[in-house]
Scaffold this active site. Structure first.
Site, PDB file in Angstrom:
ATOM      1  N   ASP A   1      -7.219  -7.779   0.315  1.00  0.00           N
ATOM      2  CA  ASP A   1      -6.208  -8.598   0.962  1.00  0.00           C
ATOM      3  C   ASP A   1      -5.018  -8.766   0.018  1.00  0.00           C
ATOM      4  OD1 ASP A   1      -5.440 -10.584   3.120  1.00  0.00           O
ATOM      5  OD2 ASP A   1      -5.480 -11.915   1.378  1.00  0.00           O
TER       6      ASP A   1
ATOM      7  N   GLU B   1      -3.890  -3.910   1.404  1.00  0.00           N
ATOM      8  CA  GLU B   1      -2.561  -4.212   1.934  1.00  0.00           C
ATOM      9  C   GLU B   1      -1.533  -4.092   0.809  1.00  0.00           C
ATOM     10  OE1 GLU B   1      -3.036  -7.536   5.351  1.00  0.00           O
ATOM     11  OE2 GLU B   1      -3.495  -8.250   3.339  1.00  0.00           O
TER      12      GLU B   1
END
Length: 798
Positions: free
Chosen positions: A346, A376
């Site tokens: 994340d 990400e």
């Protein structure tokens, strides 16, 4: 800011040992914690979990037994207690020079009481399911073979139509043989039938915003409730989430049931990816880091304030040595103890690039060479971190990033009416073509560095986004939702019952519906493009989240997968299943490298709402000679010219069907597609040569330290550039190089990281002109070469 503030320039003692936390045996327990700036540290041993769940009289008197800890080198405090402490709980109490005292759970805790109040002492071997030692990760031949399916544990089973007994729990994944009234497979059998290779689980470590005891109390009730979160609010990084267990009061239950879930998925040939959140914690003061090592674990701005690149108030300072060590130790623990097969990071942009690089190299070399790693490549706000892991940083480093360029080109914006290629916007054809090629002319060196997707848990899901882009939200009577509730107040469940997201679908012609066609076109692109495809759970049965673009705390009425949709929209499920089978059967859709794509993929058209390309000359060793793939994003039909390599083309995908068997023939040199449809055709079977020769390079260093070393290779015809050592064999690091058959030799340089150092002799070459399909060579370091070995690779037995 605390009086014990540690600024970025402060140098603290560091510790390299692998024994931080609890080492349990039946004879003794050893406790080690890194608290370098404390005046004194004590272990506090408790009889209860500290949340009132045990006998109330005992709990009220459980003030804890205090055991002084001894300071050792590296800022570590240690205590060793004789006897069997299984079933007890513990905390660390640190006193600092200014007199402040803090008590906190063990940052390295592997078991906790309900709601993570105290660290628990368990025998991890007691938590192993039957035959856990025999559990093996499913093996893919190559990362390009992956098809990822993103799934929330609770969403999977919460709805009554799931037929699962353990709703919202890890154990739901162990329930097999479930079918609906029409005989359709549900649950884990559905996942296996669909054909995906990896389940990506939204955070399953212990997070802070769901009351585990309340969730457990409501688990048997039929009505929906709001004890829900996606889990991006970490509390204890090395412990499974208790609300997903059948008994959060028993620290061992969540561990055992998590392992049973992994074991069940592995038994179906499905690997497990954990969504991990090492960029921030939910709480600073109440977390396990700040009380013991004030301000060290968190990044600060130039004024000493907590930086907020995560958007939730803090950032983990991954660039600091002991933070980096903690993250690597944590990931290694999940990969080894729980047999996890991959990690999704994340907000990976908030993690420094050195940490990500070392994670990738060390986990694969030391634990599992086939780990899938991606994340990400962005942040949630400004950060003082200089070495952010953004798009492009991953080039040649062995991990992948989400391709938001491709995502936006396909669908448009994420939450509004903005349009992309499949939702009605012309001019996106070039960006779509770039994504089809694996972004190798954008930000990747290899298609293995891009994760291709249209939607995920964030933002509108695919069905709702297509409705929004068509201006049909109001016609579908979708509610206006915000922060888990209705904007104007009222009952969410009632609003969901009043909505009709599928109002325009004719049950006798499901694949003829415009919204259905646009959604199939979107993921049709994903499943036939170069790179790693990623699907959001439920897309294959037209899942709707009733227009909620941020359902992280919305009730099950919004988030639960409605399994009755499988029968209702069976043609859609079959289409997805066919596309996945096509991808997994034909290597042309799974090319391994930049040079291979440039040699094998040729665009035929890229304008006016049509993108067409050919995978030629038995691409990737495919049995089909030439494959043509066409996407028509126009509402009306389009005509596409076909190459003159053949007068007869076999259709395996069109607006009615997707699969691997030809179901109609196209003759001549052009074909017409219906509006909003795709087509895949091939012109015949050939006799392809073997896909590649494999060169195994065995690197021998007397010091055994292979950290950071890699090969720089050229002349492979598949993927030049960095090639990592991925596994250990007989004390040597092993790398595998793919080479196009017919190649005479391949060049390489042995280097440290990005040219920080290179081994003796400069350019070296490996002769691969023979007939062997596997070539093994031994490479020794400079010192061994100087002692008389030949200056170059030595042939090993094939």
């Amino acid at each position: 800011m605390s009086s014990n503030y540690i600024n970025a320039e402060t140098e603290l003692e560091t510790y390299e040992g692998k024994d931080l936390g609890l080492t349990y045996t039946a004879e003794y327990s050893q406790f080690k914690v890194w608290v370098p700036s404390a005046f004194t540290v004590s272990l506090v041993l408790y009889e209860t979990g500290g949340n009132g769940s045990a006998n109330s009289f005992l709990n009220s008197r459980d003030s804890g037994r205090i055991i002084p800890m001894q300071r050792e080198a590296g800022g570590v405090w240690q205590a060793r207690l004789s006897g069997n402490l299984k079933g007890k709980y513990y905390m660390y109490r640190a006193v600092f020079e200014d007199g402040t005292m803090h008590e906190a759970a063990d940052p390295y805790a592997t078991a906790v009481s309900a709601n993570g109040v105290r660290s628990a002492i368990v025998d991890l071997r007691d938590t192993d399911p039957v035959a856990w030692d025999a559990d093996k990760s499913p093996q893919l031949q190559h990362p390009a073979d992956a098809v990822i399916y993103e799934l929330h544990v609770r969403d999977f089973s919460a709805h009554e139509s799931s037929g699962m007994l353990n709703k919202g729990k890890f154990k739901a994944f162990t329930e097999t043989g479930l079918t609906d009234k029409d005989g359709n497979a549900l649950g884990i059998d559905h996942l296996a039938e669909l054909g995906i290779t990896h389940v990506h689980l939204l955070p399953v470590f212990d997070f802070q915003t769901v009351d585990e005891l309340k969730a457990a109390g409501e688990a048997s009730r039929a009505e929906y409730h709001t004890e829900y979160n996606w889990g991006y609010d970490p509390q204890h990084y090395n412990v499974p989430e208790g609300s997903y267990s059948t008994n959060p009061n028993d620290p061992g239950t969540r561990i055992r049931e998590f392992k049973e879930m992994v074991q069940a998925l592995h038994s179906k040939g499905i690997a497990v990816i954990m969504d991990v959140v090492y960029n921030h914690t939910y709480s600073v003061e109440k977390g396990p880091f700040e009380p013991l090592i004030p301000d060290y674990f968190y990044r600060h701005d130039y004024l000493g304030r907590l930086s907020n690149g995560s958007g939730v108030g803090n950032e983990i300072a991954t660039e600091r040595p002991m933070v980096r060590k903690y993250i690597k130790d944590s990931l290694a623990y999940w990969a080894s103890e729980y047999h996890i097969d991959g990690f999704r990071f994340d907000l990976m942009g908030l993690m420094d690039s050195v940490t990500i690089r070392e994670i990738t190299e060390e986990l694969r070399l030391n634990i599992n060479p086939n780990l899938l790693i991606y994340g990400e490549p962005w942040t949630g706000g400004d950060s003082p971190l200089a070495a952010k892991t953004l798009k492009g940083v991953q080039r040649g480093k062995g991990y992948a990033v989400f391709n938001d360029n491709f995502r936006s080109a396909i669908k448009g914006d994420s939450d509004g009416w903005g349009k992309g290629f499949v939702t009605g916007e012309y001019g996106k054809e070039g960006a779509v073509a770039s994504g089809i090629k694996g972004a190798i002319h954008e930000f990747t060196d290899s298609p293995l560095e891009t994760v291709n997707y249209v939607t995920a848990h964030d933002n509108l899901n695919l069905w709702d986004k297509v409705l929004a882009s068509q201006g049909l939200r109001q016609a579908a009577n979708l509610p206006e939702l915000d922060n888990g509730g209705l904007r104007g107040g009222g009952d969410v469940e009632e609003a969901v019952r009043a909505a009709n997201p599928y109002f325009g679908i004719d049950q006798h012609n499901i694949l003829g519906n415009e919204t259905v066609r646009r959604s199939l076109l979107a993921n049709g692109l994903i499943l036939t493009s170069q790179g790693i495809p990623f699907l959001h759970a439920g897309d294959e049965i037209l899942r709707s989240k009733y227009g909620d673009h941020n359902s992280y705390r919305s009730p099950d009425a919004i988030n639960a997968i409605r399994w009755e949709n499988k029968q209702t929209f069976m043609p859609v499920f079959q289409y997805y299943k066919g596309l996945i089978e096509l991808r997994r059967t034909h290597p042309a859709f799974r090319l391994h490298g930049r040079q291979e794509i440039e040699r094998s993929l040729e665009f035929l058209r890229c304008d006016s709402g049509v993108v067409a390309y050919m995978l030629k000359d038995n691409a990737g060793g495919d049995v089909w000679n030439n494959i043509v793939v066409i996407f028509n994003a126009n509402p009306g039909p389009a005509t596409q010219s076909l190459p003159d390599s053949a007068d007869c083309w076999n259709v395996v995908v069109d607006h009615t069907y997707a699969g691997t068997e030809a179901f109609r023939i196209v003759t001549g040199h052009e074909v017409q597609l219906e509006g909003l449809s795709m087509m895949v055709l091939y012109d015949g079977y050939g006799e392809p040569a073997p896909r590649a020769k494999i060169i195994e390079v065995h690197y021998d260093r007397p010091d055994g330290d292979y950290r950071g070393w890699n090969l720089w290779v050229w002349g492979t015809g598949i993927q030049d550039g960095q090639c990592d050592f991925r596994q250990m064999e007989n004390g040597r690091a092993v790398a595998r190089i793919e080479v196009v058959p017919g190649t005479e030799s391949v060049g390489y340089i042995l280097r440290l990281n990005d040219w920080e150092e290179k081994e003796a002799g400069g350019d070296r070459f490996i002769d691969c002109s023979g007939s062997e399909e596997l070539i093994k060579v031994l490479v020794k370091d400079r010192q061994q070469m100087d002692e008389g070995d030949a200056d170059g690779p030595l042939q090993l037995t094939s």
